[in-house]
Design an enzyme around this catalytic site. Sequence first.
Site, PDB file in Angstrom:
ATOM      1  N   GLN A  31       0.833  -1.189   0.000  1.00  0.00           N
ATOM      2  CA  GLN A  31       0.000   0.000   0.000  1.00  0.00           C
ATOM      3  C   GLN A  31       0.873   1.247   0.000  1.00  0.00           C
ATOM      4  OE1 GLN A  31      -2.224  -0.961   3.518  1.00  0.00           O
ATOM      5  NE2 GLN A  31      -0.363  -1.525   4.594  1.00  0.00           N
TER       6      GLN A  31
ATOM      7  N   HIS B   8      -8.099   2.491  19.916  1.00  0.00           N
ATOM      8  CA  HIS B   8      -7.292   1.440  20.540  1.00  0.00           C
ATOM      9  C   HIS B   8      -7.875   0.962  21.867  1.00  0.00           C
ATOM     10  CE1 HIS B   8      -4.024   3.228  17.816  1.00  0.00           C
ATOM     11  NE2 HIS B   8      -4.471   2.120  17.291  1.00  0.00           N
TER      12      HIS B   8
ATOM     13  N   ASP C 119       0.536  -0.390  13.939  1.00  0.00           N
ATOM     14  CA  ASP C 119       0.942   0.826  14.657  1.00  0.00           C
ATOM     15  C   ASP C 119       1.185   0.557  16.136  1.00  0.00           C
ATOM     16  OD1 ASP C 119      -1.676   1.079  16.044  1.00  0.00           O
ATOM     17  OD2 ASP C 119      -2.411   1.605  14.054  1.00  0.00           O
TER      18      ASP C 119
ATOM     19  N   ASP D  73       0.983 -12.694   6.955  1.00  0.00           N
ATOM     20  CA  ASP D  73      -0.393 -12.567   6.497  1.00  0.00           C
ATOM     21  C   ASP D  73      -1.330 -13.064   7.596  1.00  0.00           C
ATOM     22  OD1 ASP D  73      -2.906 -13.043   5.368  1.00  0.00           O
ATOM     23  OD2 ASP D  73      -2.062 -13.449   3.402  1.00  0.00           O
TER      24      ASP D  73
ATOM     25  N   ASP E  46      -7.676  -5.621  13.666  1.00  0.00           N
ATOM     26  CA  ASP E  46      -7.460  -4.175  13.508  1.00  0.00           C
ATOM     27  C   ASP E  46      -6.963  -3.947  12.084  1.00  0.00           C
ATOM     28  OD1 ASP E  46      -6.728  -1.554  13.613  1.00  0.00           O
ATOM     29  OD2 ASP E  46      -5.087  -1.834  15.032  1.00  0.00           O
ATOM     30  N   SER E  47      -7.913  -4.021  11.155  1.00  0.00           N
ATOM     31  CA  SER E  47      -7.549  -3.990   9.739  1.00  0.00           C
ATOM     32  C   SER E  47      -7.857  -2.640   9.123  1.00  0.00           C
ATOM     33  CB  SER E  47      -8.351  -5.060   9.000  1.00  0.00           C
ATOM     34  OG  SER E  47      -9.722  -4.699   8.990  1.00  0.00           O
ATOM     35  N   THR E  48      -7.420  -2.466   7.884  1.00  0.00           N
ATOM     36  CA  THR E  48      -7.848  -1.328   7.077  1.00  0.00           C
ATOM     37  C   THR E  48      -9.224  -1.637   6.511  1.00  0.00           C
ATOM     38  OG1 THR E  48      -6.775  -2.296   5.159  1.00  0.00           O
ATOM     39  CG2 THR E  48      -5.460  -0.760   6.462  1.00  0.00           C
ATOM     40  N   GLU E  49      -9.703  -0.731   5.685  1.00  0.00           N
ATOM     41  CA  GLU E  49     -10.976  -0.952   4.986  1.00  0.00           C
ATOM     42  C   GLU E  49     -10.904  -2.238   4.168  1.00  0.00           C
ATOM     43  OE1 GLU E  49     -13.405   1.924   5.239  1.00  0.00           O
ATOM     44  OE2 GLU E  49     -11.940   1.748   6.852  1.00  0.00           O
TER      45      GLU E  49
ATOM     46  N   PRO F 102      -4.995  -5.142   0.919  1.00  0.00           N
ATOM     47  CA  PRO F 102      -4.565  -6.340   1.649  1.00  0.00           C
ATOM     48  C   PRO F 102      -5.608  -6.859   2.635  1.00  0.00           C
ATOM     49  CG  PRO F 102      -3.326  -4.388   2.375  1.00  0.00           C
ATOM     50  CD  PRO F 102      -4.094  -4.003   1.149  1.00  0.00           C
TER      51      PRO F 102
END
Lengths: 276, 276, 276, 276
Positions: free
Chosen positions: A32, A63, A87, A138, A156-159, A163
Amino acid sequence: MSGIWFTEKQTENFGITMKVNRTLHTEQTDFQKLDMVETEEWGNMLLLDDMVMTSKVDEFVYHEMVAHVPLFTHPNPENVLVVGGGDGGVIREVLKHPSVKKATLVEIDGKVIEYSKKFLPEIAGTLEDPRVDVQVDDGFLHIAQSENVYDVIMVDSTEPVGPAVNLFTKGFYAGISKALKEDGIFVAQTDNPWFKADLIRDVQRDVKEIFPITRLYIANIPTYPSGMWTFTVGSKKHDPIEVSEERFHEIDTKYYTKELHKAAFALPKFVKDLTE
Amino acid sequence: MSGIWFTEKQTENFGITMKVNRTLHTEQTDFQKLDMVETEEWGNMLLLDDMVMTSKVDEFVYHEMVAHVPLFTHPNPENVLVVGGGDGGVIREVLKHPSVKKATLVEIDGKVIEYSKKFLPEIAGTLEDPRVDVQVDDGFLHIAQSENVYDVIMVDSTEPVGPAVNLFTKGFYAGISKALKEDGIFVAQTDNPWFKADLIRDVQRDVKEIFPITRLYIANIPTYPSGMWTFTVGSKKHDPIEVSEERFHEIDTKYYTKELHKAAFALPKFVKDLTE
Amino acid sequence: MSGIWFTEKQTENFGITMKVNRTLHTEQTDFQKLDMVETEEWGNMLLLDDMVMTSKVDEFVYHEMVAHVPLFTHPNPENVLVVGGGDGGVIREVLKHPSVKKATLVEIDGKVIEYSKKFLPEIAGTLEDPRVDVQVDDGFLHIAQSENVYDVIMVDSTEPVGPAVNLFTKGFYAGISKALKEDGIFVAQTDNPWFKADLIRDVQRDVKEIFPITRLYIANIPTYPSGMWTFTVGSKKHDPIEVSEERFHEIDTKYYTKELHKAAFALPKFVKDLTE
Amino acid sequence: MSGIWFTEKQTENFGITMKVNRTLHTEQTDFQKLDMVETEEWGNMLLLDDMVMTSKVDEFVYHEMVAHVPLFTHPNPENVLVVGGGDGGVIREVLKHPSVKKATLVEIDGKVIEYSKKFLPEIAGTLEDPRVDVQVDDGFLHIAQSENVYDVIMVDSTEPVGPAVNLFTKGFYAGISKALKEDGIFVAQTDNPWFKADLIRDVQRDVKEIFPITRLYIANIPTYPSGMWTFTVGSKKHDPIEVSEERFHEIDTKYYTKELHKAAFALPKFVKDLTE
């Protein structure tokens, strides 16, 4: 408004915009586009593919709410997994729980970890803790290869683009169930009900087919789309809304309180409708 | 992002931006700049001095939460006053309560009423109801001239700039106390805790000196700064967080529920701290 | 910069942005998205597909430079055709030449004419002149059906996207040659050399294969990409850079002068290179 | 348009906007806010107080036109002064003239020189040339202390705000006259005629009172307001518009040509009017 501003189009027709003092790091990783920027309003901020991931000023909401709700629901969380979350913010909150003996972080993009440590040390600082096992890998595969191991899993993923797309599938939730112990519990961030109602409804439906207890709770995150964020819980045994008072001990938080734990499950009607 | 977009700088360094299909009306009234715009994301939207006031898509949150919390707290609200609120949204919710015999709206800017009726009929439509008394007048003066009249007063004002600056003073709250009956209750919108923490703290302090019961509750409004909005309650007798179950009867809402009524008072820790 | 602004991305990575007081008309016509907006800086402005077409404040540059260069080159222009140009600005300049007996406007989108008359009367006002024949029709077809008719043809098109794509082809230029009399001359707007160098080079090459005299000239248009606009001339006999002094009579202009007529053909080196 | 963009409001109601890949350096110097940014469209770009100063892609226009017009007007320029111009671009062009024995640069802000050398080496690279004397000093004072010294002076300043405000005064032009030799010539950038007509008119009036020959010429600079930039010339003896052909020898340029030298003085009528 002369100057340098970052704009995130949160939908085709709506977005947020904020003043950027400087960029701290910019890179196309293997997964990304990663930007670490210093904003005037929110301090240092991590962007992935031009979407806000976390910022120094408001990171505590996300968090704390990802970590403490399941960890105060489970009676004795010892072995915890965080999928994504490079993070380090969720790990930091997890480590506040003395029962936790081991916290594994499986983040697919090592660059997220590297630059969070460098530019967001308040968030990523505890990744060096001896209880933490950081794996650049992964998360989907890690889950697939785990069985009866974890007390609590946090996604705790992205949209669900790039990935993270596998992390919003029924197959993934089935894998999570298998990876959890018999009284395990998991939580996943599931976007917002204003712009992504269908996603929430779909995840609720999928999780319900696998977990006997499925819940949705909300928190206010000002840099995320709509400011209202949802978290889906799947639990094998313990119900997060019935957690007993004595399970709460004192931890240092800025958003989470034991009253808010319960209140977060009281949904606005149009959100509640998505869960039925 | 070619095209026409409206941007509201919610702080010096942060804002929201949204696609505008067309402007429906633009006018400098005697009090403020008024724009009615058709947005792609939020439908028709009222702007005053380039700040979002209300939109067709998300107006229900604000209007329901201003109205139903005090009206379900008071055991028998009959005479209700709305200060500001010229778009009619609070009145619409007030009229859902069968106990209400009279609802007075005192809006300083008649143009807000006129163009809300024209372009936001779903919001302003009930201003024609026979129980409603619409007065184009100064809310501050109206309060000053009222004594022991109202069961519930709702202050639906703009930010404390321009015509609304008097509505955030201790003198105004004292006037409200006088205007209320002996078991009266009032609520005022008091902005957001992310960017306006001082305002919330000041209002809490001022209201506490006048009302024996002072509370703060929150709601998620995606087009308002930070997405988290606060409402300050001052009450002479009835405590909004102790309202009995049987007081809730069925009304048609999209945001408010009886569970949410109570949950809205469970504040994030950093917000709770502003009330102490 | 709170407020309503129109932004045109002139390239993927660069654009202009301007304050909009109000939209005057917005419509999806049969051919394109049409917006008439009132801007603070440029007055009323016509947008097609979110690109600036013309504005009250700076329109004179384009219209004067399209019209007067070929009309002062041709010794006796009587019959003139404007392809596109539905706002009427080129026609207004054409009519300043007393030799012109007939000016035909062929605009494909009647809505452009209608709303220019309504909101840009200073530009479109002379479309009612008895010498003008306004045809709402396809300019490409009109050219294809014309033979040995016109003294001067001006192509006042949009960018080579949408309805204007045919107007940048070699076939079109061949048609123009056929439609012109034996000493005819034509001019077409051909975008800017900073972002569209290839287009200019291609058009120069195509026109040179058809017209013995091919030239390029420039003008400064602040609301067009890069501020530097080019016009390609194809001429059968008369060379625009050798026009004799006595052909200039006094006309009322704000941009064009006889000195500028010649100077406009003195190209910056990087632009000149595109013509060789 | 998600992403990081720099916007320069060139007026209260109009501006340009461009994608920023990263910031390279950001600093509040003793004189101004300095940002060096990498833009997608224009390459590396120097910003002072959020105004575009120069960019890798289009810098040649400004630097060539400031330098070559006076240097090809003067019959034998040997001693040249550049006031401002810390990016080094004008110096680079000056050094292309073999007659020049010494070129002095007086830039008030040493940081402009430092970061131009680092991030714009194509522009600043020749500042190390032995013929160049770089002085970090106040150009106004340098001029005041110079008498009968220079053949050509170029004023390459920022807008008349901040440190450059003195450089647009009649006293400064009188000082320049004194600092020039008896056949000296100077040129100053004097902004654009679309937004700053009054400035151009004032400077023309002031320079005319001091120099027998006063001229205005223009160039197209796409990243400067309106795209049309003006330069005011004051000359004691040599008229830039009457320069003889043989003075032109071959230099390597991208914008300037000998034809363009003359054409640049053919002004659009509304600009010409500012000089009369």
